[in-house]
Enzyme design. Structure first.
Site, PDB file in Angstrom:
ATOM      1  CB  CYS A  48      25.316  19.416 127.072  1.00  0.00           C
ATOM      2  SG  CYS A  48      25.073  20.001 125.393  1.00  0.00           S
ATOM      3  N   GLY A 175       7.079  21.354 124.028  1.00  0.00           N
ATOM      4  CA  GLY A 175       7.252  19.916 124.219  1.00  0.00           C
ATOM      5  C   GLY A 175       8.446  19.341 123.500  1.00  0.00           C
ATOM      6  NE  ARG A 198       4.623  23.626 117.600  1.00  0.00           N
ATOM      7  CZ  ARG A 198       5.320  24.344 116.736  1.00  0.00           C
ATOM      8  NH1 ARG A 198       4.916  25.563 116.421  1.00  0.00           N
ATOM      9  NH2 ARG A 198       6.414  23.852 116.172  1.00  0.00           N
ATOM     10  CD  GLU A 441      19.132 -10.253 126.902  1.00  0.00           C
ATOM     11  OE1 GLU A 441      19.460 -11.323 126.333  1.00  0.00           O
ATOM     12  OE2 GLU A 441      18.935 -10.155 128.121  1.00  0.00           O
TER      13      GLU A 441
END
Length: 468
Positions: A48, A175, A198, A441
């Protein structure tokens, strides 16, 4: 004299292990924790944090390009990969020190080395054995590399974060969220990126509208995305470049191959099965809702349990365990309504059910979708769009899912995750006054339902039956 050396011994000083150990230590428990890598675990050093720092760095290219539309005149910007890497590494060193201090201040004894269970109350580290009333396994997960000829020439996300040079050409296999995040980073920093997946779209498991939108936006940014493509083998050339052969017979010449094809629980060599801890087919530690394993005094939290593999979830599981065991406050981690983000370009934010999940579990639902050009790009000229989606249970009006692709999606979805947790309804969203002009919004101004294909088909069938 105490029967054991420690009340709690934690194997793994990542997010979940540190959270549980610190909380237990703050309640007066005698706690030890061991780690054979850097303190802070995958999130801080191999996930992260470094990834997000690289994402920030990559975004500047787009900002420089967009500036002209707002009246700024800039000379050709230059980029120094080594300088960005050095700055990132310096921050990671600082965080390593922060984690060490947090453990020390909580009274937790840190042992640097790999832990292994000898029996249900004994852990061995660097040849030394320690006993504990309770043992916590929090060893996380590791990248998975498939059996492909030449796979030793590929790197994983760990290697991608520490590349000494920015690759001129890179192939990314996979992916999922790791693959799309690195594709965005390298593409924005100037690498030529080809992505082999794939399926027909990225982010398998996410809502289909998110998948379609992000796939489209990535292609618009110049990423060569090749669906239904599998690697046959990888060869290394004399000049250090790599030749990648697909099963269809196509050849790709690149400077690096990054495999982002998933992660597996990091349970090898821990002695778990030998002491009776059950693992599932993927090697994950099987636990109940209290994070208890099949051995009464052995517990597990975080990615090693393969429940929801997110850092905040591991932290919450660890803290819940410490509350239960050492504070007389039985606490279960609530795994429902957990929000997540993908720091792709543009980013993704999501919480709640996908449309498919909502239909399967709740029957009739109403779907609201807004697809628009962000206000910023009316002047920047960038061809980028945002998408927001609401999924609502028809009978109750309760919102079942919020989904977004676009700038600030993770920040916006974090607030909506609170609303989802509180059972927000579409009527309550409609009665909320939006902040103008913002993208957020849109979530309180969507009024038009998307036609339901199943109901349209049913009406067509009914009309045909009547006409005959």
């Amino acid at each position: 004299m105490p029967q054991y050396d420690f009340d709690l011994f934690t194997i793994g000083a990542g997010s979940g292990g540190v959270a549980a150990s610190r909380r237990a230590g703050s309640y007066g428990a005698r706690v030890a924790i061991c780690e054979d890598n850097r303190i802070g675990g995958t999130c801080v050093h191999r996930g992260c944090v470094p990834k997000k720092l690289l994402v920030y760095g990559a975004h500047f290219r787009h900002d420089f390009e967009d500036a002209a539309g707002f009246g700024w005149s800039l000379s050709e910007p230059g980029f120094d990969w080594k300088k960005l890497q050095a700055a990132k590494d310096k921050e990671l060193e600082r965080l390593d020190g922060v984690y060490r201090r947090l453990l020390r201040d909580s009274g937790v004894k840190l042992l640097e080395g790999r832990g292994r269970l000898v029996d249900e109350h004994t852990v061995e580290v660097n040849g030394q054995r320690y006993t504990a009333e309770r043992i916590l396994v929090a060893t996380g997960s590791r990248p998975l590399l498939p059996e492909v000829t030449g796979i030793e020439h590929a790197i994983t996300s760990d290697g991608a974060l520490g590349l000494p040079e920015l690759p001129r050409r890179i192939a990314i296999v996979g992916g999922g969220y790791i693959g799309v995040e690195f594709a965005g980073i390298f593409n924005a920093l100037g690498s030529k990126v080809v992505m082999l997946i794939r399926g027909d779209m990225v982010l398998r498991g996410f809502d289909d509208d998110i998948r379609a939108m992000l796939t489209q936006e990535m292609r618009k940014k110049g990423i060569d995305l090749r669906p239904e493509t599998f690697v046959r083998d990888i060869e290394k050339r004399a000049d250090g470049s790599l030749s990648l052969l697909t099963r269809m017979g196509d050849t790709l010449e690149v400077d690096a191959v990054l495999y982002a094809t998933g992660r597996v629980p990091n349970t090898q060599g821990l002695g778990l099965e030998e002491v009776g801890v059950r693992l599932d087919a993927r090697g994950a530690v099987e636990v109940d809702e209290w994070s208890r394993t099949s051995v009464d005094n052995v517990h597990a939290v975080g990615d090693v349990t393969d429940r929801i593999n997110l850092t905040p979830v591991a932290i919450a599981e660890g803290r819940a365990l410490a509350e239960t065991l050492f504070h007389d406050n039985p606490t279960k981690m609530d795994h429902t309504g957990v929000a997540s983000a993908v720091f792709s370009q543009p980013p993704v934010g999501t919480v709640g059910f996908t449309e498919l999940e909502a239909r399967e579990r709740h029957g009739k639902v109403d779907v609201y979708v807004s697809n628009f050009r962000p206000m910023k790009h009316t002047l920047s000229g960038r061809d980028e769009r945002s998408m927001m989606k609401l999924i609502v249970e028809r009978d109750s009006g309760r919102v079942l899912g919020f989904h977004m692709v676009g700038a600030d999606a993770p920040e916006i979805i974090q607030g909506l995750a609170v609303a989802l947790k509180c059972g927000v309804t579409k009527k309550q969203l409609d009665s909320t006054v939006g902040i103008h002009p913002t993208a957020a919004e849109e979530f309180v101004t969507m009024r038009d339902k998307r036609p339901d294909p199943e109901e349209d088909a049913a009406r067509e069938l009914g009309h045909d039956a009547l006409s005959h």
